[in-house]
Design a protein around this motif. Structure first.
Motif, PDB file in Angstrom:
ATOM      1  N   TYR A 190       0.659  -1.007   0.130  1.00  0.00           N
ATOM      2  CA  TYR A 190      -0.022  -0.051   0.014  1.00  0.00           C
ATOM      3  C   TYR A 190       0.882   1.365   0.109  1.00  0.00           C
ATOM      4  O   TYR A 190       0.633   2.106  -0.858  1.00  0.00           O
ATOM      5  N   THR A 230      -9.334   6.260  -3.711  1.00  0.00           N
ATOM      6  CA  THR A 230      -9.288   4.586  -3.674  1.00  0.00           C
ATOM      7  C   THR A 230     -10.659   4.115  -3.422  1.00  0.00           C
ATOM      8  O   THR A 230     -11.174   4.606  -2.374  1.00  0.00           O
ATOM      9  N   TYR A 268     -12.434   0.406  -2.178  1.00  0.00           N
ATOM     10  CA  TYR A 268     -11.944  -0.770  -2.049  1.00  0.00           C
ATOM     11  C   TYR A 268     -13.057  -2.091  -2.127  1.00  0.00           C
ATOM     12  O   TYR A 268     -14.056  -1.883  -1.571  1.00  0.00           O
ATOM     13  N   TYR A 319     -10.948  -7.844   4.771  1.00  0.00           N
ATOM     14  CA  TYR A 319      -9.653  -7.777   4.611  1.00  0.00           C
ATOM     15  C   TYR A 319      -8.625  -9.145   4.408  1.00  0.00           C
ATOM     16  O   TYR A 319      -8.891  -9.867   5.278  1.00  0.00           O
ATOM     17  N   ASN A 332      -5.682  -7.485  -1.486  1.00  0.00           N
ATOM     18  CA  ASN A 332      -6.987  -6.795  -1.417  1.00  0.00           C
ATOM     19  C   ASN A 332      -7.213  -6.212  -2.749  1.00  0.00           C
ATOM     20  O   ASN A 332      -6.419  -5.521  -3.474  1.00  0.00           O
ATOM     21  N   THR A 376      -8.271  -3.581  -4.989  1.00  0.00           N
ATOM     22  CA  THR A 376      -8.038  -2.167  -4.828  1.00  0.00           C
ATOM     23  C   THR A 376      -8.052  -1.239  -5.970  1.00  0.00           C
ATOM     24  O   THR A 376      -7.409  -1.585  -6.904  1.00  0.00           O
ATOM     25  N   SER A 404     -18.836  -0.935  -2.702  1.00  0.00           N
ATOM     26  CA  SER A 404     -17.513  -0.505  -2.155  1.00  0.00           C
ATOM     27  C   SER A 404     -17.294   0.911  -1.506  1.00  0.00           C
ATOM     28  O   SER A 404     -17.767   1.785  -2.285  1.00  0.00           O
TER      29      SER A 404
END
Length: 292
Positions: free
Chosen positions: A149, A177, A179, A184, A189, A191, A245
């Motif tokens: 990240y 961003t 998700y 998690y 993940n 993204t 999301s």
């Protein structure tokens, strides 16, 4: 020539480490006795070993050091300057983060002395219900591990900005961003890195407008977990549920803000009102019996 022991003693590096450096090609002995395998280093290699030690003290990884040492001689000074400048920026960012953490600890200690909860900052997060407008997003979608990240944000947003500049696209908003993973996973993940633009081209998609629970964080990105907890709590208390999301919109550029306290991040939870369960009471017939 210096034996590996003498070289080790002068440079303050263990012989075990020197053998490992040889294995990975970082610094190899000038001479190895074919009969007994004894390793010898030249006096000229002392300077190289001292440079390795110096870069290690600057928190360069062995991979970064090796890449630096493999530069062409006519480019080495320029590349070393760039590498040191980049590392200085990284360390400064860490110092800023540590300073923010120290301030946060001091704030929490003060709250505890006053008899306040250490999580009392959640009470100051305001949640609003807003209708967002549709956006056309230039985006990159990747599986990102937890270790990716920090570097990933800069890497992928840079690619998007480069495309915007190269194709002279019209910027309509700040980076965001999204998700997509339902839970998690440290291993990776789903993204999406995106920037709103005007033009509809290859690599863009529509983000429909929606009803969202929104809150604004002023401070370090490390506090975003608290924001998400607050939004979930608000949705539960107000009878809403997450339907799409969640996403973050970065109103300030972290490279332009001097300290984490200056970061401003908007967090959006697309929601809808939960349907109330309908409880039907059985009807009575004229003879007093229940019907279904």
């Amino acid at each position: 020539m210096l034996s590996i022991g003498e070289f080790s003693k002068i440079c303050k590096v263990s012989t075990k480490t020197l053998r490992y450096y040889d294995e990975i090609g970082l610094i190899t002995p000038d001479e190895i006795n074919p009969e007994n395998g004894y390793r010898f280093y030249s006096i000229s290699q002392l300077k190289k070993m001292l440079l390795i030690n110096r870069l290690k003290s600057f928190h360069f990884s062995l991979e970064e050091i090796k890449a630096t040492l493999e530069m062409e001689e006519d480019q080495s000074e320029e590349k070393l300057y760039s590498a040191l400048t980049r590392k200085k920026r990284e360390i400064q960012e860490r110092l800023n983060a540590f300073e923010y953490t120290l301030n946060q600890i001091s704030y929490d200690i003060l709250n505890l002395k006053k008899g306040k909860s250490i999580m009392s900052h959640l009470d100051y997060l305001e949640v609003q219900l807003v209708e967002t407008q549709p956006m056309n997003l230039l985006y990159i979608r990747q599986m990102m591990s937890s270790d990716d990240y920090a570097a990933g944000y800069g890497k992928y947003f840079s690619r998007l900005y480069e495309k915007i500049a190269a194709e002279m696209l019209t910027l309509l908003g700040t980076p965001m961003t999204i998700y997509h993973s339902p839970e998690y996973n440290p291993a990776g993940n789903d993204t999406e890195f995106a920037i709103p633009i005007e033009e509809i081209i290859k690599g863009t998609r529509d983000l429909p407008g929606s009803l969202c629970a929104k809150t604004v964080l002023k401070g370090s990105y490390s506090e975003l977990t608290s924001v998400y907890a607050k939004l979930w709590e608000w949705a539960e208390n107000e009878g809403y549920e997450l339907v799409k999301s969640p996403y973050e919109v970065y109103m300030t550029d972290p490279y332009q803000a001097n300290v984490p306290e200056d970061f401003i991040t908007e967090v959006y939870f697309p929601v809808k009102k939960k349907q109330q369960a309908k409880h039907h009471l059985p009807k009575l017939t004229s003879n007093g019996r229940h019907t279904k």
